[in-house]
Design a protein around this motif. Structure first.
Motif, PDB file in Angstrom:
ATOM      1  N   ARG A 220       0.858  -0.925   0.349  1.00 32.45           N
ATOM      2  CA  ARG A 220      -0.408   0.247   0.367  1.00 32.45           C
ATOM      3  C   ARG A 220       0.760   1.262   0.413  1.00 32.45           C
ATOM      4  N   GLU A 221       1.602   1.019   0.955  1.00 31.27           N
ATOM      5  CA  GLU A 221       2.789   2.432   1.134  1.00 31.27           C
ATOM      6  C   GLU A 221       3.068   2.546  -1.007  1.00 31.27           C
ATOM      7  N   THR A 222       3.726   2.084  -1.141  1.00 29.26           N
ATOM      8  CA  THR A 222       4.462   1.337  -2.498  1.00 29.26           C
ATOM      9  C   THR A 222       3.840   2.223  -3.399  1.00 29.26           C
ATOM     10  N   ALA A 223       2.482   1.791  -3.501  1.00 27.78           N
ATOM     11  CA  ALA A 223       1.095   2.441  -4.512  1.00 27.78           C
ATOM     12  C   ALA A 223       0.870   4.276  -4.380  1.00 27.78           C
ATOM     13  N   ILE A 313      10.397  -2.132   1.978  1.00 28.61           N
ATOM     14  CA  ILE A 313      10.526  -0.489   1.332  1.00 28.61           C
ATOM     15  C   ILE A 313      11.747   0.496   1.178  1.00 28.61           C
ATOM     16  N   LEU A 314      12.656  -0.008   1.024  1.00 27.03           N
ATOM     17  CA  LEU A 314      13.984   0.830   0.799  1.00 27.03           C
ATOM     18  C   LEU A 314      14.086   1.074  -0.645  1.00 27.03           C
ATOM     19  N   PRO A 315      14.363  -0.386  -1.148  1.00 27.56           N
ATOM     20  CA  PRO A 315      14.117  -0.433  -3.073  1.00 27.56           C
ATOM     21  C   PRO A 315      13.165   0.179  -3.527  1.00 27.56           C
ATOM     22  N   LEU A 316      12.043   0.115  -3.071  1.00 32.14           N
ATOM     23  CA  LEU A 316      10.409   1.056  -3.646  1.00 32.14           C
ATOM     24  C   LEU A 316      10.701   1.878  -3.673  1.00 32.14           C
TER      25      LEU A 316
END
Length: 344
Positions: A220-223, A313-316
């Motif tokens: 969800r955070e990536t989106a 989440i870091l690479p995203l």
């Protein structure tokens, strides 16, 4: 945004130092002493995704039922739910949105134990709550939140594990694992694969992100990051929900980012990747090992599934940054957005 992303390993180390870990332990011990029967989280945007991670931790590690508050019920409709015996946790980077503060104020008045998790310990949210935790991320310059998000994740993890221990202090094994996070984060951020992937997705018209369990908040955070930095429509689904209908829209022209870590959540996602591959979807996984059916992988260190969201989440985040630049956008100044959003 690049500078904020790069500061996350230091942010982990700061939150784990004696001063901040002791403060979180004190809050955790008080929660354990008060023994709430259920927990309600409230947050907006990125902080709501951190709250979702906290919800998974609370239900799985503490065995307490969790719900998400509806701020409008209180701030727009004047509802006053009876929160007796409930721990109500507001998660907010700035602690400045009136709707979140309103929820904690009413919850405290109606019998709740209230907690603010925020990057601003002098904020209205922190003042409204009985207890507060400073995530100590430091000043975040970019509009798109990065280091405050991972700081919220780590603070919630330390809090829940402290409550689980009963005295607020992290068990030795847990502490040893968390002390490795700063270096693991450095390792994850050193990989440039996300920059290369951004060129591949430069002309995408939409994307899908997916994960299950602890990984779902990451999806969800990536989106959100893709939408607010590249203006790229990105739909986020749990792996289970994706198979209940949205799978039909996937095809070779719709890239899919699938978070596939270790543990039960990651195991279930392998079947999802297989189904996506059957539809010839362009699937890139985020995890420590390759997954059959995926066309690529953003590598992250292998860790306990509970700790995965702090690294996955870091690479995203790097992908969102690089993709915005590749598409000619300014990720530091997304159109129409401000750093602090206030809603009622």
């Amino acid at each position: 945004m690049a500078a904020d992303i790069a500061e996350q390993p230091a942010g982990f180390a700061r939150l784990l130092d004696d001063e901040h870990s002791s403060a979180i332990a004190g809050v955790a011990a008080e929660i354990a002493r008060r023994a709430p029967r259920n927990v309600v989280f409230v947050g907006r945007g990125t902080s709501d995704h951190a709250a979702l991670y906290g919800a998974y931790l609370t239900e799985i590690r503490l065995g307490l039922p969790v719900a998400s508050a509806s701020p409008s019920a209180i701030t727009l409709y004047g509802a006053r739910p009876d929160y007796t015996g409930t721990l109500v946790i507001g998660v907010s980077q700035s602690g400045g949105s009136p709707d979140l503060t309103g929820v904690l104020r009413v919850a405290r008045e109606t019998g709740a134990l209230t907690l603010a998790v925020t990057n601003n310990p002098s904020s209205p949210l922190a003042q409204a709550a009985e207890l507060s935790v400073d995530v100590a991320a430091g000043h975040e310059r970019a509009v798109a939140a990065t280091k405050t998000y991972t700081a919220e994740l780590l603070a919630l993890l330390m809090l829940v594990e402290g409550v689980r221990a009963g005295d607020g202090r992290l068990p030795a094994e847990e502490r040893t694992a968390l002390d490795k996070l700063p270096q693991l984060a450095e390792d994850a951020l050193r990989d440039t694969a996300a920059d290369d992937l951004a060129q591949r997705y430069r002309f995408a018209s939409r994307m899908v992100t997916t994960g299950r369990g602890y990984a779902y908040p990451t999806a969800r955070e990536t989106a959100l990051k893709l939408m607010e930095t590249s203006y790229l429509p990105a739909l986020s689904f749990s792996g289970a929900d994706l198979l209940h209908g949205p799978l039909a829209m996937t095809d070779p022209d719709v890239p899919v980012l699938a978070v596939v870590g270790d543990g039960p959540g990651g195991a279930s996602m392998r079947d999802v990747v297989t189904r996506l591959a059957e539809r010839r979807a362009d699937v890139v996984t985020i995890g420590a090992t390759d997954v059959a059916g995926a066309s690529g992988r953003l590598a992250v260190p292998g860790v306990d599934e509970r700790h995965g969201p702090l690294l996955d989440i870091l690479p995203l985040q790097r992908l969102a940054l690089a993709l915005a630049l590749a598409r000619g956008e300014d990720p530091d100044a997304p159109r129409g957005l401000k750093k602090v959003t206030t809603t009622l």
